[in-house]
Scaffold this active site. Structure first.
Site, PDB file in Angstrom:
ATOM      1  N   GLY A  27      58.442  51.811 -16.624  1.00 16.52           N
ATOM      2  CA  GLY A  27      57.414  52.669 -17.182  1.00 16.52           C
ATOM      3  C   GLY A  27      57.386  54.050 -16.565  1.00 16.52           C
ATOM      4  N   MET A  28      57.862  54.172 -15.326  1.00 15.44           N
ATOM      5  CA  MET A  28      57.825  55.458 -14.627  1.00 15.44           C
ATOM      6  C   MET A  28      59.076  56.293 -14.846  1.00 15.44           C
ATOM      7  SD  MET A  28      54.915  55.497 -13.021  1.00 15.44           S
ATOM      8  CE  MET A  28      55.090  56.670 -11.682  1.00 15.44           C
ATOM      9  N   VAL A  31      66.313  54.455 -13.688  1.00 21.10           N
ATOM     10  CA  VAL A  31      66.949  54.396 -12.377  1.00 21.10           C
ATOM     11  C   VAL A  31      68.460  54.420 -12.548  1.00 21.10           C
ATOM     12  CG1 VAL A  31      67.163  53.118 -10.216  1.00 21.10           C
ATOM     13  CG2 VAL A  31      65.008  53.072 -11.491  1.00 21.10           C
ATOM     14  N   ASP A 139      53.339  47.320  -6.831  1.00 21.87           N
ATOM     15  CA  ASP A 139      54.231  46.660  -7.790  1.00 21.87           C
ATOM     16  C   ASP A 139      55.167  45.685  -7.085  1.00 21.87           C
ATOM     17  OD1 ASP A 139      55.067  46.134 -10.374  1.00 21.87           O
ATOM     18  OD2 ASP A 139      56.658  47.632 -10.312  1.00 21.87           O
TER      19      ASP A 139
END
Length: 562
Positions: A27-28, A31, A139
């Site tokens: 969601g961020m 990677v 998280d």
């Protein structure tokens, strides 16, 4: 099943890092495996526009990065670089090769006994290091824990926030993973240290049972069970069951603090400490130096967090794999608590364009830079080895080339064999027949190493030939020319294509030796004396062209070449 990662467009860079492969997406952000020339690989999270869409969001990210950069723990994949204000904002963390806890449990089964206690304590130690700098991880879950051997490393601070900042909120969004979010977060309250303890316990329950403690199914159903505290811990080791139950309490005030958790774990481990051999202090807060076995054949899985309440379906895990070489070991005193099966990777390496891996250094407990004196000793040792190559070519060119060819072939074949054996060991564990299998596979590795050896030697010979022409043009003497040619050949062999398979085993001998002053000095002097002796013999007796009688082009009469 292992699949290849999605490759980014060729030549794509972020912050000077070349993006080699896409490791996962959340969601961020996305990677990637990234690397600057000659540096260690890192995991680069390229942040999404809605995360850093304005100056206030970038300032918030800069504050977060500033705090997270202070986290220093051997149990954490810490931040090594970031640029919140760049055109493409990113955060780079230490790349951790290994299986995620999720995959580790799926392939090897749940942890139990001493393994589970070790896992619980290491993960709590990682969480404590995060909280000590005023940060919440937010998280913690099986896909954000990478297993290096039997030791967990906490990764992905994608949802971590500075404790005094307000939490990330967006209309209709609650970032996190159902089953690993504490009840208070699901009710809309701010996260606290107790929220991370709840996630720690849920992750520990998964590690010990192989199941998510709040079950599977629709996100709404999972969140409802979390709010009610309806967890399933059947099959969890009774030794740790009570601690996990308390830490999963629906009310934050009913959960033990992180200090209480670590004290509890210390008491559980105390019988093992009493029975263990005498040694250094085993204080759980003492930063022991760690140089432990490298675990080969790594794979990393990154599972995207679910955007709860948005109907977003989590992406399938993305897998990445590569061969990694094993390293020599030194015991970690903490391992006495739980047995010598608990190991940490020690080798830092970099991924090369052809998929091979080159040694660049050791992690170490605090991952401090190599001292200047040690770097100097390494360089002097390598110069002494180069002197042996130079002296050998000056004294007996043909014989020296034959010896160098065989040495390079042996080093490359051994490096390939070690990588292959380590990969098999990681995939299915240690077996009694590993040694036999290595011997049976040796002929194949000898054949496999031949092609790269020929390429590297031909590359070095080409460089040496070009240097020889320059020496010829400069009318240098035969002995001087051979010395210059020998030095250029050594440089070409050290830095040519595929030379990482030569450098790696040499570094594994030279680097540990450079840490020990007197042994290093004696060995380096002996090697330097050998190189000087070969050069002196060439000067006194002349160059030997064995197996031939005369030098090449001996009938060509050029000034300075008599």
């Amino acid at each position: 099943m292992t699949t290849s990662p999605q490759a980014p467009p060729p030549g794509l860079t972020v912050g000077g890092y070349s993006l080699r492969a896409r490791l996962g997406e959340g969601g961020m952000g996305v990677v990637h495996l990234g690397q600057k020339p000659g540096e260690r690989p890192v995991a680069i999270k390229v942040l999404r526009p809605h995360v850093v869409g304005d100056d206030e969001a970038r300032r918030r990210l800069a504050r977060e990065v500033s705090s997270l950069s202070r986290v220093r723990s051997r149990r954490i994949a810490e931040i090594v670089d970031a640029d919140p204000w760049g055109e493409i904002p990113y955060v780079a963390t230490r790349y951790v090769p290994g299986l995620s806890l999720h995959d580790h449990v799926q392939e090897e089964g749940p942890l139990e006994g001493d393994d589970l206690l070790w896992f619980a304590d290491c993960l709590a130690e990682a969480l404590e290091a995060v909280h000590d700098v005023g940060v919440l991880h937010r998280d913690i879950k099986p896909s954000n824990v990478i297993m290096e051997g039997r030791t967990p490393i906490l990764i992905d601070f994608g949802l971590a926030r500075v404790a005094e900042d307000s939490r990330i909120t967006m209309t209709g969004w609650l970032l996190g993973t159902p089953g690993y979010l504490a009840p208070e977060i699901l009710y809309g309250d701010d996260a606290t240290a107790a929220s991370d303890v709840h996630a720690w316990a849920a992750t520990l329950a998964y590690a010990g049972t192989g199941r998510a403690p709040f079950g599977r199914g629709p996100s709404v159903a999972i969140m409802d069970r979390v709010r009610r505290g309806e967890h399933d811990l059947s099959g969890l080791d009774p030794v740790i069951l009570e601690l996990v139950e308390d830490a999963l309490a629906p009310e934050a005030e009913d959960r033990p603090s992180l200090d209480e958790v670590r004290d509890w774990l210390e008491e559980l481990a105390s019988p093992l400490v009493e029975e263990g051999p005498p040694g250094p202090s085993r204080d759980r807060r003492e930063p022991h130096p760690v140089t432990l076995p490298y675990v080969a054949g790594v794979r990393q899985d990154l599972e995207a967090p679910t955007a709860v309440g948005t109907g977003v379906v989590p992406r399938e895990p993305v897998h990445w794999s590569s061969d990694w070489e094993r390293d020599e070991t030194r015991a970690d005193p903490r391992n006495d608590l739980y047995g010598d099966r608990h190991t940490l990777p020690n080798r830092q390496t970099r991924v090369l364009p052809d998929g091979s891996v080159e040694y660049v250094g050791d992690y170490g407990a605090a991952r401090e830079p190599v001292p200047t004196g040690e770097r100097l000793r390494r360089g002097l040792s390598l110069l002494a080895l180069g002197g042996v190559v130079t002296g050998g070519i000056a004294y007996a060119p043909y014989l020296a080339l034959a010896v160098l060819f065989l040495t390079v072939w042996l080093l490359r074949s051994g490096s390939l064999a070690a990588a292959s054996a380590g990969s098999r060991r990681d995939r299915r564990g240690a077996k009694w027949y590993d040694g036999i299998q290595l011997l049976l596979a040796a002929p194949w590795h000898v054949v496999a190493g031949l092609g790269g050896t020929l390429l590297l030697i031909l590359w070095s010979v080409g460089i040496a030939a070009a240097v020889a022409l320059l020496c010829f043009a400069a009318s240098l003497s035969v002995l001087t020319s051979l010395a210059v040619i020998g030095g250029s050949f050594a440089i070409g062999t050290w830095w040519g294509p595929g030379s990482e398979r030569v450098r790696s085993p040499i570094h594994r001998v030279v680097d540990p030796l450079a840490r020990r002053g007197v042994p290093w000095l004696l060995v380096t002097l002996l090697v330097a004396a050998l190189g000087s002796g070969l050069g002196a013999a060439a000067s006194a007796q002349g160059t030997s062209w064995t197996p031939y009688d005369d030098a090449p082009f001996a009938d060509v009469r050029v000034p300075g070449w008599f």
